[in-house]
Write an enzyme that holds these catalytic residues in place. Structure first.
Site, PDB file in Angstrom:
ATOM      1  N   LYS A  54       0.844  -1.193   0.000  1.00  0.00           N
ATOM      2  CA  LYS A  54       0.000   0.000   0.000  1.00  0.00           C
ATOM      3  C   LYS A  54       0.882   1.248   0.000  1.00  0.00           C
ATOM      4  O   LYS A  54       1.961   1.230   0.592  1.00  0.00           O
ATOM      5  CB  LYS A  54      -0.889   0.014   1.252  1.00  0.00           C
ATOM      6  CG  LYS A  54      -2.023  -0.983   1.217  1.00  0.00           C
ATOM      7  CD  LYS A  54      -2.890  -0.841   2.452  1.00  0.00           C
ATOM      8  CE  LYS A  54      -3.985  -1.911   2.468  1.00  0.00           C
ATOM      9  NZ  LYS A  54      -4.956  -1.769   1.368  1.00  0.00           N
ATOM     10  N   ARG A  97     -10.116 -11.719   0.914  1.00  0.00           N
ATOM     11  CA  ARG A  97     -10.915 -12.760   0.256  1.00  0.00           C
ATOM     12  C   ARG A  97     -10.233 -14.123   0.329  1.00  0.00           C
ATOM     13  O   ARG A  97     -10.884 -15.154   0.312  1.00  0.00           O
ATOM     14  CB  ARG A  97     -11.203 -12.329  -1.181  1.00  0.00           C
ATOM     15  CG  ARG A  97      -9.994 -12.129  -2.029  1.00  0.00           C
ATOM     16  CD  ARG A  97     -10.270 -11.274  -3.258  1.00  0.00           C
ATOM     17  NE  ARG A  97     -10.533  -9.871  -2.916  1.00  0.00           N
ATOM     18  CZ  ARG A  97     -10.835  -8.922  -3.802  1.00  0.00           C
ATOM     19  NH1 ARG A  97     -10.940  -9.221  -5.084  1.00  0.00           N
ATOM     20  NH2 ARG A  97     -11.060  -7.691  -3.414  1.00  0.00           N
TER      21      ARG A  97
HETATM   22  N1  BES Z   1      -8.331  -3.926   3.653  1.00  0.00           N
HETATM   23  C1  BES Z   1      -8.398  -3.476   2.317  1.00  0.00           C
HETATM   24  C2  BES Z   1      -9.694  -2.736   2.004  1.00  0.00           C
HETATM   25  C3  BES Z   1      -9.896  -1.402   2.665  1.00  0.00           C
HETATM   26  C4  BES Z   1      -9.556  -0.240   2.019  1.00  0.00           C
HETATM   27  C5  BES Z   1     -10.480  -1.317   3.899  1.00  0.00           C
HETATM   28  C6  BES Z   1      -9.777   0.984   2.625  1.00  0.00           C
HETATM   29  C7  BES Z   1     -10.702  -0.102   4.520  1.00  0.00           C
HETATM   30  C8  BES Z   1     -10.349   1.045   3.861  1.00  0.00           C
HETATM   31  C9  BES Z   1      -8.301  -4.655   1.378  1.00  0.00           C
HETATM   32  O1  BES Z   1      -7.559  -5.729   1.809  1.00  0.00           O
HETATM   33  C10 BES Z   1      -7.657  -4.160   0.135  1.00  0.00           C
HETATM   34  O2  BES Z   1      -6.519  -3.813   0.177  1.00  0.00           O
HETATM   35  N2  BES Z   1      -8.406  -4.112  -0.933  1.00  0.00           N
HETATM   36  C11 BES Z   1      -7.921  -3.691  -2.177  1.00  0.00           C
HETATM   37  C12 BES Z   1      -8.339  -4.716  -3.184  1.00  0.00           C
HETATM   38  C13 BES Z   1      -7.656  -4.637  -4.484  1.00  0.00           C
HETATM   39  C14 BES Z   1      -6.194  -4.906  -4.358  1.00  0.00           C
HETATM   40  C15 BES Z   1      -8.280  -5.635  -5.425  1.00  0.00           C
HETATM   41  C16 BES Z   1      -8.542  -2.331  -2.467  1.00  0.00           C
HETATM   42  O3  BES Z   1      -9.677  -2.080  -2.070  1.00  0.00           O
HETATM   43  O4  BES Z   1      -7.869  -1.497  -3.084  1.00  0.00           O
HETATM   44 MN    MN Z   2      -5.484  -5.522   1.361  1.00  0.00          MN
END
Ligand code: BES
Ligand code: MN
Ligand code: ZN
Length: 495
Positions: A271, A345
């Site tokens: 991230k 997931r």
């Molecule tokens: N934990 C995150 C989702 C999230 C984002 C929760 C912002 C709370 C606030 C999740 O694991 C994630 O990183 N999702 C990605 C998915 C993508 C890589 C397909 C996302 O939402 O960008």
């Molecule tokens: Mn994630």
């Protein structure tokens, strides 16, 4: 702040009294006539004040010349237009904060009879317990320790509302337990900590608890849970809690499944720094399940429920899982990792597949902070719901309306399932940007037994609030335990 809120039958001389008034009120409502007299006309005088308004959820404090030292007035707003339950909840949350500061130890609540008594009692109890949450475990030497005031707030309420109030205070304690866990930082609340906590909590409230540790997970073929948790500071685990009341032990259970990523760095699909902050809240789906199980056991609900919490920490080291890895999941489905940040997931998939096989559930609800897409779509105002079963969707939606934990439906079509197909494995864990939140649901659908009613709730937007205002003005900045009240209420009327 109070450590506990208690319903009491009687208090001779309450420290404070609370009433409710609708906006535009011109004279003292009949039901408060006697009280107003006792308070030397304080209510009448307040209503006449130019600056007084009874906007929905507002709180006004009056210091009567006679009687108890404080009169709190919760504004109901326009009772035809505004959501009265929401007004009571928000007003009660402000009230408990004000009362704590004022060192009030006992409160007499005179009713707000704009809604039925049970719902009103619940909304008041919900607001009081939400408002009484405080997380100070990690406040240190640079924080002044203010005099905390009384430890307990005793509340006397109209007998018609008492049952609702008591119920809400119990559920509120469970929700606040979940909020405390959610707020606990990732250097403390790692998967091993959650396992320990769950075991202890289960003993306290009489739940069965069993744990699949990392070694067992690998042996069982849980390729998703094992891979995501591999670089974590402690190993991943699948925590299983069971509430099996007498006479219901053979029933097909309702199965709750929660994502508990104790910290989500994104893994090698790292991230960017701004979006890594607050990823301790990535365990909130799992904490909601833990809180709901606590509430269900405390209320002794006559329904068999199992709660599965998939706990892992998404970190990086030489052994961490990578992009391009292909994983074999518990049910034999193979997954090409296209993004290590789509980790939730993967852990949920194994939990769902294992849960379906092991428990043959009558219905499944999973909760997960799964996608940023749902935050973009709904903000902090509601969770996204994917549910192909109308009856389950209605149950959950209605419970959401009653508790203020709102759900809004999103679709999941065969096209979305097809979108997840991969070149060299069965499916990919992420398939580009299109239909982002739906991809999560589409992916999970490969791990749920067909014909079992299933709802996937994406709570990424509602699990925590980012400022001192939220979807209802209810929560201060921090965790909400979204799902605890929703699930508990839905299960209370489960048939
Ligand atoms: N934990 C995150 C989702 C999230 C984002 C929760 C912002 C709370 C606030 C999740 O694991 C994630 O990183 N999702 C990605 C998915 C993508 C890589 C397909 C996302 O939402 O960008
Ligand atoms: Mn994630
Ligand atoms: Zn995540």
């Amino acid at each position: 702040m109070y450590k506990s809120l208690r319903s009491a039958d009687k208090i001779a001389k309450p420290d404070a009294i609370a009433i409710t008034l609708p906006s535009g009120v011109k004279r003292v409502p009949k039901k408060y006539a006697a009280l107003d007299k006792q308070l030397d006309g304080s209510i009448a005088a307040l209503i006449k004040r130019a600056e007084f308004s009874a906007d929905a959820g507002s709180l006004t404090c009056v210091y009567p010349a006679k009687g108890p030292s404080r009169l709190y007035v919760i504004g109901l707003g326009d009772v035809k237009q505004d959501d009265t339950l929401r007004a009571l909840r928000v007003g009660a949350a402000s009230l408990v904060r004000a009362a704590s500061k004022a060192k009030v130890g006992s409160l007499l609540f005179k009713d707000g009879d704009a809604v039925d008594a049970d719902s009103a009692g619940r909304a008041i109890g919900e607001g009081l317990s939400i408002g009484a949450f405080e997380f100070v475990d990690h406040k240190g030497a640079a924080t002044d320790k203010a005099d905390p005031g009384p430890r307990t707030l005793r509340i006397v309420i109209d007998p018609a509302m008492r049952k609702g109030l008591k119920n809400a205070l119990t559920v509120g304690e469970s929700a606040n337990m979940a909020r405390r866990l959610a707020a606990t930082p990732p250097n403390v609340a790692n998967p091993a900590y959650l396992v320990k906590f769950a075991r202890k909590m289960a003993r306290q409230v009489g739940l069965k608890c069993s744990v699949i540790d990392a070694k067992m997970a690998r042996e069982l073929g849980m390729g998703g849970l094992a891979a995501v948790g591999k670089a974590g500071s402690t190993p991943p685990a699948l925590i299983m809690l069971e509430h099996a009341p007498r006479g219901k032990t053979k029933d097909a259970p309702v199965m709750l499944v929660g994502k508990a990523i104790t910290f989500d760095t994104g893994g090698y699909s790292l991230k960017i720094s701004g979006s890594m902050a607050n990823m301790k809240y990535d365990k909130c789906g799992g904490m909601a399940v833990l809180g709901a199980m606590h509430a269900i056991a405390s209320l002794k609900l006559p329904v068999r429920v199992v709660g599965l919490i998939a706990a892992a920490e998404n970190m990086i080291d030489a052994g961490a899982y990578r992009v391009d890895d292909i994983l074999t999941m518990y049910n034999g489905v193979t997954v090409e990792v296209t993004n290590t940040d789509a980790e939730g997931r993967l852990v949920l998939a194994d939990a769902l597949a294992y849960g379906c096989k092991q428990y043959k559930p009558a219905a499944i609800v999973d909760l997960a902070t799964l996608t940023g897409g749902v935050v973009v779509a709904f903000g902090e105002y509601c969770a996204g719901m994917f549910c192909g079963d109308d009856k389950l969707a209605t149950r959950l939606t209605e419970s959401g309306r009653a508790t203020g934990e709102r759900l809004w439906p999103l679709p999941l079509w065969p096209e979305h399932r097809k979108q997840m197909k991969s070149t060299h494995a069965d499916i990919a864990n992420s398939a580009g940007r299109g239909a982002h939140p739906i991809q999560g649901a589409a992916f999970l659908s490969y791990f749920v037994d067909e014909n079992v009613p299933w709802a996937h709730l994406d709570i990424a937007g509602v699990a925590d609030v980012s400022g001192d205002k939220d979807f209802a003005g209810l929560y201060p900045k921090g965790p909400t335990a979204f799902g605890v009240r929703l699930l508990t209420r839905a299960l209370e009327s489960w048939r």
